[in-house]
Every structure is written in C-alpha cells, then in structure tokens.
Design an enzyme around this catalytic site. Structure first.
Site: not given
Ligand code: AMP
Length: 280
Positions: A32, A37, A147, A149, A153, A185-187
């Site tokens: 997503a 990303h 990230g 964000k 983590q 955010s995907s959410r």
């Molecule tokens: P996720 O798919 O939500 O697990 O995120 C995958 C990676 O993308 C993780 O390292 C997150 O911290 C990073 N990420 C998600 N949203 C953002 C954002 N808005 N800015 C920078 N990195 C992000």
C-alpha cells in the site's frame, strides 16, 4: 524489475550482484505504497547500486484485535510505483515462506520496546524485530532504510542490528507529509472525509509543542497536558502523548537537556495514527 517470492531466489539475485561488486540497499515495506515509502527507495538509490524492496504484511506484528485482515493490499499499483522508482528486485514472500511450519524463534529487544507503541500494542515490536532480523539476514544488504515516521521502530531495528552483529547500516529517512502536515501512512486510507479534515491537527499539535519546548525547555509537563487536551478537543482519542529523549527514548520529565522528540498515538474513529517530531 524482477519479482521474487522465495528466499533462495532472493539470495541468488543478491549473490550475482555481489560478484560484480554492487552495493545493495534494502527497503522493507508492508505494501500500500505512498511517497513515504518512495522516499526510502530514493535514499537507497542515491547511496547504493541496487535496491531490493520487500512487500510483506507481517502477521506477527499485528495483535488479534488489530487490522491484519483489512490492511490495504494494492499489489499492482505497488509494483508499478517500485518499477518507476528504479527498484531492481521486489521480494514478496508468502507467509509460509517466512514462517514455515515449526517456526519457533522470536527476536525481542528489551527496554526500547517497553514504552510508547510497545506499551499499547502487545507483541508488536517482537513481530517487527523478528521479521526485520530475518529480512536483514535473508538479503544481507549494505544498508537498510527505515522511516522516522515509525521512530521507535527505527530505534528498535538499530538496536537489534547492533546487538546481533548484523553488518548492515541502518539509515533513517525523514517523515514525508501531505501539504497540510499529515504524515503519509497506508492507514490514512481508512479515514472518512471528515476524519481526513481533522487528522492534520495531530501534526500541528506536535509541531506546536516542539516549537514551544525549544523556547521553553522546562515546560514539558504543561505542554504534555495541554497537547493531550487539544487533541481530545479536536476529536482524537489520545493513546499517548509523550516527550522522550531521541537516543534512548527515556522520558523527559523536568527540563529538556538532550536531543528530544514529541511522540503521539491517537485514534480517530477506527483509525490509529502515530506521529513524532524533533524538538528544536
Ligand atoms: P510500512 O509499509 O508502513 O511498514 O512502512 C514501511 C517503511 O516505510 C517503514 O520504514 C516506515 O517507517 C516507512 N514510512 C512509512 N510512512 C512514511 C512516511 N510518511 N515518511 C517516511 N517513511 C515512511
């Protein structure tokens, strides 16, 4: 761009690149995909010769009451974005490839995971630490990109790489935001139009707290209480709003002395949002 679904295939791609001396970057995701990303992919592309992105919705990092079943899945769009961003290989394993029958190991980072999201999402960081350890060992990149964000983590991943002697540089990438400040955010896809209108108040509140604390380093308790009240007033249910040291995640209770961040998790309707910002 190649799509690989097994660890063996992933390793054979990487072995080939290694032979030619290429430096490799890994970008782990749950799909997503959005510009946040892609910022990780761009950072990896700028520093490394070949970029591997993974798409894996890791069931171990979702508690039973969380949104594993409804987590957005957009495979075709994700692959188009990764191809356009110059990713060399996408690793998309099935759950059974990552956790075959009999899988019995958990990676747990103590200390850093007791607070913030770790205190509210039982088992979440164990799931994250376990899957990230596996992804790092499966690909053994020169660097992996995460990230800010998800700042806690990022710190957990840094700690596990250090503790387990995984020879990978862990690189943090600043949060990418919408024009109105909402962290991508995907959410965010879960938000109704009305919730989407309210959502940027989270970032605005954190930014205001960060600016106030930069000018008044002893105002931690007052700003925390005011921030919680402001968020509740805007329509969020606040899970936590805390001021913590950026390096250790230790709480700042009196005055700010070391690098510090403001962290929050809130619920807006059925959507859980997190954000954080540096002070100063
Ligand atoms: P996720 O798919 O939500 O697990 O995120 C995958 C990676 O993308 C993780 O390292 C997150 O911290 C990073 N990420 C998600 N949203 C953002 C954002 N808005 N800015 C920078 N990195 C992000």
């Amino acid at each position: 761009m190649d799509i690989v679904r097994t660890i063996a295939d992933l390793r054979s791609h990487i072995a080939r690149w290694r032979k030619s001396g290429a430096r490799i970057g890994l970008v782990p995701t749950m799909g997503a995909l959005h510009e946040g990303h892609l910022a990780l992919v761009r950072a990896a592309r700028a520093e490394r010769d070949r970029v591997v992105a993974s798409i894996f919705i890791n069931p171990k990092q979702f508690a039973p009451n969380e949104d594993l079943a409804s987590y957005p899945r957009r495979e075709a769009a994700d692959l188009a974005m990764l191809r356009a961003a110059g990713v060399a290989v996408v690793f998309m394993p099935e759950v059974a490839e990552v956790y075959p029958p009999g899988f019995a190991t958990t990676v747990r980072v103590a200390g850093l995971t007791d607070c913030l999201c770790g205190a509210h999402r039982a088992g979440h960081f164990d799931g994250v630490a376990t899957v990230v350890t596996k992804l790092l060992l499966q690909s053994l990149p020169d660097a992996a990109y995460f990230g800010e964000k998800d700042y806690q983590q990022l710190m957990v991943v840094r700690q596990l790489a250090r503790d387990l002697d995984i020879p990978v540089r862990i690189t943090g990438v600043p949060t990418v935001r919408e024009a109105d400040g909402l962290a991508l955010s995907s959410r965010n896809a879960y938000l109704s139009p009305e919730e989407r209108r309210v959502a940027p108040e989270l970032a605005r509140t954190l930014r205001r707290i960060a600016a106030t604390l930069a000018a008044e380093p002893e105002a931690v308790a007052r700003e925390t209480a005011r921030g919680i009240a402001d968020l509740e007033e805007a329509g969020f249910a606040v899970e936590y709003l805390e001021i913590r040291e950026a390096e250790t995640l230790a709480p700042v209770t009196a005055a700010i002395a070391a690098p510090t961040r403001v962290f929050a998790a809130v619920h807006l309707g059925r959507t859980r949002l997190i954000d954080n910002m540096p002070v100063g």
